[in-house]
Design a protein around this motif. Structure first.
Motif, PDB file in Angstrom:
ATOM      1  N   LEU A  78       0.817  -1.214   0.000  1.00  0.00           N
ATOM      2  CA  LEU A  78       0.000   0.000   0.000  1.00  0.00           C
ATOM      3  C   LEU A  78       0.852   1.266   0.000  1.00  0.00           C
ATOM      4  O   LEU A  78       0.468   2.273  -0.608  1.00  0.00           O
ATOM      5  CB  LEU A  78      -0.958   0.002   1.188  1.00  0.00           C
ATOM      6  CG  LEU A  78      -2.078  -1.040   1.124  1.00  0.00           C
ATOM      7  CD1 LEU A  78      -2.910  -1.006   2.391  1.00  0.00           C
ATOM      8  CD2 LEU A  78      -2.949  -0.842  -0.108  1.00  0.00           C
ATOM      9  N   THR A  79       1.984   1.236   0.656  1.00  0.00           N
ATOM     10  CA  THR A  79       2.886   2.392   0.651  1.00  0.00           C
ATOM     11  C   THR A  79       3.365   2.667  -0.765  1.00  0.00           C
ATOM     12  O   THR A  79       3.372   3.815  -1.221  1.00  0.00           O
ATOM     13  CB  THR A  79       4.073   2.174   1.607  1.00  0.00           C
ATOM     14  OG1 THR A  79       3.565   2.059   2.942  1.00  0.00           O
ATOM     15  CG2 THR A  79       5.069   3.319   1.541  1.00  0.00           C
ATOM     16  N   VAL A  80       3.776   1.626  -1.473  1.00  0.00           N
ATOM     17  CA  VAL A  80       4.232   1.798  -2.853  1.00  0.00           C
ATOM     18  C   VAL A  80       3.083   2.276  -3.724  1.00  0.00           C
ATOM     19  O   VAL A  80       3.200   3.292  -4.436  1.00  0.00           O
ATOM     20  CB  VAL A  80       4.839   0.491  -3.412  1.00  0.00           C
ATOM     21  CG1 VAL A  80       5.132   0.625  -4.900  1.00  0.00           C
ATOM     22  CG2 VAL A  80       6.107   0.129  -2.654  1.00  0.00           C
ATOM     23  N   LEU A  81       1.968   1.563  -3.702  1.00  0.00           N
ATOM     24  CA  LEU A  81       0.827   1.936  -4.552  1.00  0.00           C
ATOM     25  C   LEU A  81       0.385   3.373  -4.308  1.00  0.00           C
ATOM     26  O   LEU A  81       0.156   4.129  -5.257  1.00  0.00           O
ATOM     27  CB  LEU A  81      -0.361   1.000  -4.300  1.00  0.00           C
ATOM     28  CG  LEU A  81      -0.281  -0.371  -4.927  1.00  0.00           C
ATOM     29  CD1 LEU A  81      -1.435  -1.242  -4.430  1.00  0.00           C
ATOM     30  CD2 LEU A  81      -0.297  -0.285  -6.447  1.00  0.00           C
ATOM     31  N   SER A  82       0.269   3.753  -3.048  1.00  0.00           N
ATOM     32  CA  SER A  82      -0.246   5.082  -2.729  1.00  0.00           C
ATOM     33  C   SER A  82       0.709   6.208  -3.123  1.00  0.00           C
ATOM     34  O   SER A  82       0.318   7.376  -3.127  1.00  0.00           O
ATOM     35  CB  SER A  82      -0.602   5.181  -1.242  1.00  0.00           C
ATOM     36  OG  SER A  82       0.548   5.088  -0.441  1.00  0.00           O
ATOM     37  N   ASN A  83       1.933   5.861  -3.477  1.00  0.00           N
ATOM     38  CA  ASN A  83       2.903   6.867  -3.925  1.00  0.00           C
ATOM     39  C   ASN A  83       3.102   6.867  -5.436  1.00  0.00           C
ATOM     40  O   ASN A  83       3.988   7.562  -5.935  1.00  0.00           O
ATOM     41  CB  ASN A  83       4.236   6.666  -3.203  1.00  0.00           C
ATOM     42  CG  ASN A  83       4.196   7.242  -1.807  1.00  0.00           C
ATOM     43  OD1 ASN A  83       4.292   8.453  -1.630  1.00  0.00           O
ATOM     44  ND2 ASN A  83       4.014   6.399  -0.820  1.00  0.00           N
ATOM     45  N   LEU A  84       2.288   6.111  -6.143  1.00  0.00           N
ATOM     46  CA  LEU A  84       2.340   6.111  -7.605  1.00  0.00           C
ATOM     47  C   LEU A  84       1.269   7.058  -8.141  1.00  0.00           C
ATOM     48  O   LEU A  84       0.173   7.140  -7.574  1.00  0.00           O
ATOM     49  CB  LEU A  84       2.088   4.697  -8.147  1.00  0.00           C
ATOM     50  CG  LEU A  84       3.159   3.660  -7.831  1.00  0.00           C
ATOM     51  CD1 LEU A  84       2.704   2.286  -8.317  1.00  0.00           C
ATOM     52  CD2 LEU A  84       4.496   4.041  -8.456  1.00  0.00           C
ATOM     53  N   PRO A  85       1.562   7.766  -9.229  1.00  0.00           N
ATOM     54  CA  PRO A  85       0.568   8.675  -9.809  1.00  0.00           C
ATOM     55  C   PRO A  85      -0.728   7.935 -10.149  1.00  0.00           C
ATOM     56  O   PRO A  85      -0.702   6.863 -10.760  1.00  0.00           O
ATOM     57  CB  PRO A  85       1.253   9.184 -11.087  1.00  0.00           C
ATOM     58  CG  PRO A  85       2.708   8.948 -10.872  1.00  0.00           C
ATOM     59  CD  PRO A  85       2.814   7.743  -9.983  1.00  0.00           C
ATOM     60  N   GLY A  86      -1.840   8.494  -9.700  1.00  0.00           N
ATOM     61  CA  GLY A  86      -3.145   7.924  -9.988  1.00  0.00           C
ATOM     62  C   GLY A  86      -3.570   6.817  -9.033  1.00  0.00           C
ATOM     63  O   GLY A  86      -4.682   6.307  -9.126  1.00  0.00           O
ATOM     64  N   GLY A  88      -3.231   7.163  -5.535  1.00  0.00           N
ATOM     65  CA  GLY A  88      -3.359   7.718  -4.190  1.00  0.00           C
ATOM     66  C   GLY A  88      -4.590   7.217  -3.452  1.00  0.00           C
ATOM     67  O   GLY A  88      -4.602   7.165  -2.220  1.00  0.00           O
ATOM     68  N   TRP A  89      -5.620   6.837  -4.208  1.00  0.00           N
ATOM     69  CA  TRP A  89      -6.852   6.326  -3.592  1.00  0.00           C
ATOM     70  C   TRP A  89      -6.593   5.091  -2.726  1.00  0.00           C
ATOM     71  O   TRP A  89      -7.377   4.795  -1.821  1.00  0.00           O
ATOM     72  CB  TRP A  89      -7.897   6.007  -4.662  1.00  0.00           C
ATOM     73  CG  TRP A  89      -7.471   4.930  -5.631  1.00  0.00           C
ATOM     74  CD1 TRP A  89      -6.824   5.103  -6.821  1.00  0.00           C
ATOM     75  CD2 TRP A  89      -7.642   3.530  -5.464  1.00  0.00           C
ATOM     76  NE1 TRP A  89      -6.569   3.885  -7.410  1.00  0.00           N
ATOM     77  CE2 TRP A  89      -7.074   2.903  -6.602  1.00  0.00           C
ATOM     78  CE3 TRP A  89      -8.218   2.726  -4.469  1.00  0.00           C
ATOM     79  CZ2 TRP A  89      -7.063   1.518  -6.765  1.00  0.00           C
ATOM     80  CZ3 TRP A  89      -8.205   1.354  -4.634  1.00  0.00           C
ATOM     81  CH2 TRP A  89      -7.638   0.764  -5.775  1.00  0.00           C
ATOM     82  N   THR A  90      -5.483   4.377  -2.972  1.00  0.00           N
ATOM     83  CA  THR A  90      -5.205   3.166  -2.189  1.00  0.00           C
ATOM     84  C   THR A  90      -4.869   3.477  -0.732  1.00  0.00           C
ATOM     85  O   THR A  90      -4.905   2.575   0.104  1.00  0.00           O
ATOM     86  CB  THR A  90      -4.067   2.332  -2.821  1.00  0.00           C
ATOM     87  OG1 THR A  90      -2.875   3.121  -2.886  1.00  0.00           O
ATOM     88  CG2 THR A  90      -4.446   1.842  -4.204  1.00  0.00           C
ATOM     89  N   ARG A  91      -4.601   4.741  -0.417  1.00  0.00           N
ATOM     90  CA  ARG A  91      -4.368   5.119   0.987  1.00  0.00           C
ATOM     91  C   ARG A  91      -5.582   4.751   1.845  1.00  0.00           C
ATOM     92  O   ARG A  91      -5.446   4.454   3.032  1.00  0.00           O
ATOM     93  CB  ARG A  91      -4.092   6.613   1.110  1.00  0.00           C
ATOM     94  CG  ARG A  91      -2.708   7.010   0.719  1.00  0.00           C
ATOM     95  CD  ARG A  91      -2.449   8.512   0.952  1.00  0.00           C
ATOM     96  NE  ARG A  91      -1.179   8.881   0.393  1.00  0.00           N
ATOM     97  CZ  ARG A  91      -0.990   9.304  -0.859  1.00  0.00           C
ATOM     98  NH1 ARG A  91      -2.010   9.428  -1.687  1.00  0.00           N
ATOM     99  NH2 ARG A  91       0.215   9.606  -1.290  1.00  0.00           N
TER     100      ARG A  91
END
Length: 135
Positions: A78-86, A88-91
């Motif tokens: 989730l840390t990686v995903l939430s820091n990728l463009p587009g 952020g919703w995974t936060r």
């Protein structure tokens, strides 16, 4: 959480097909080239894994160092995903209780070779990616 001097480093199982595809997924979306990668089978990756309490011979998680801290299991993903463009919703998924997130993560991790397969040797990146790999 453990601290580490390098930042935005993803530790992954280099012989795991699923894990290598995860790295390719991140690379395709990381336009800023923020993240760097290290397979657990490399000398650097082995040291990193041991520092985080991960058995390099039987890894049960990937990890990411972000903000100087190590994140494991579902927190890492989730840390990686939430820091990728587009992405952020995974936060919002951090709101799911960590024991539940990690239970799902662990089921996939335990069965990853059986479901997705395994390479005979460590995934070899192309020249572009090689600049982002720490060995």
């Amino acid at each position: 959480m453990t601290t580490w001097p390098d930042d935005d480093v993803i530790l992954y199982d280099g012989i795991c097909v699923f894990c290598s595809r995860w790295v390719q997924f991140v690379i395709a979306r990381d336009a800023a080239k923020r993240f760097r990668f290290t397979p657990i089978q490399s000398p650097y990756g082995t040291r990193l894994a041991q520092a985080f309490g991960i058995d390099p011979k039987e890894p049960d998680t990937n990890a990411v160092v972000h903000g100087g801290r190590a994140h494991l299991k579902s927190d890492a993903a989730l840390t990686v995903l939430s820091n990728l463009p587009g992405w952020g919703w995974t936060r919002a998924l951090f709101a799911v209780p960590k024991p539940l997130r990690n239970a799902v993560y662990s089921v996939v991790a335990r069965n990853r070779y059986r479901i997705f397969g395994k390479y005979d040797s460590c995934f070899v990146p192309d020249a572009e990616l090689r600049r982002r790999v720490l060995e």
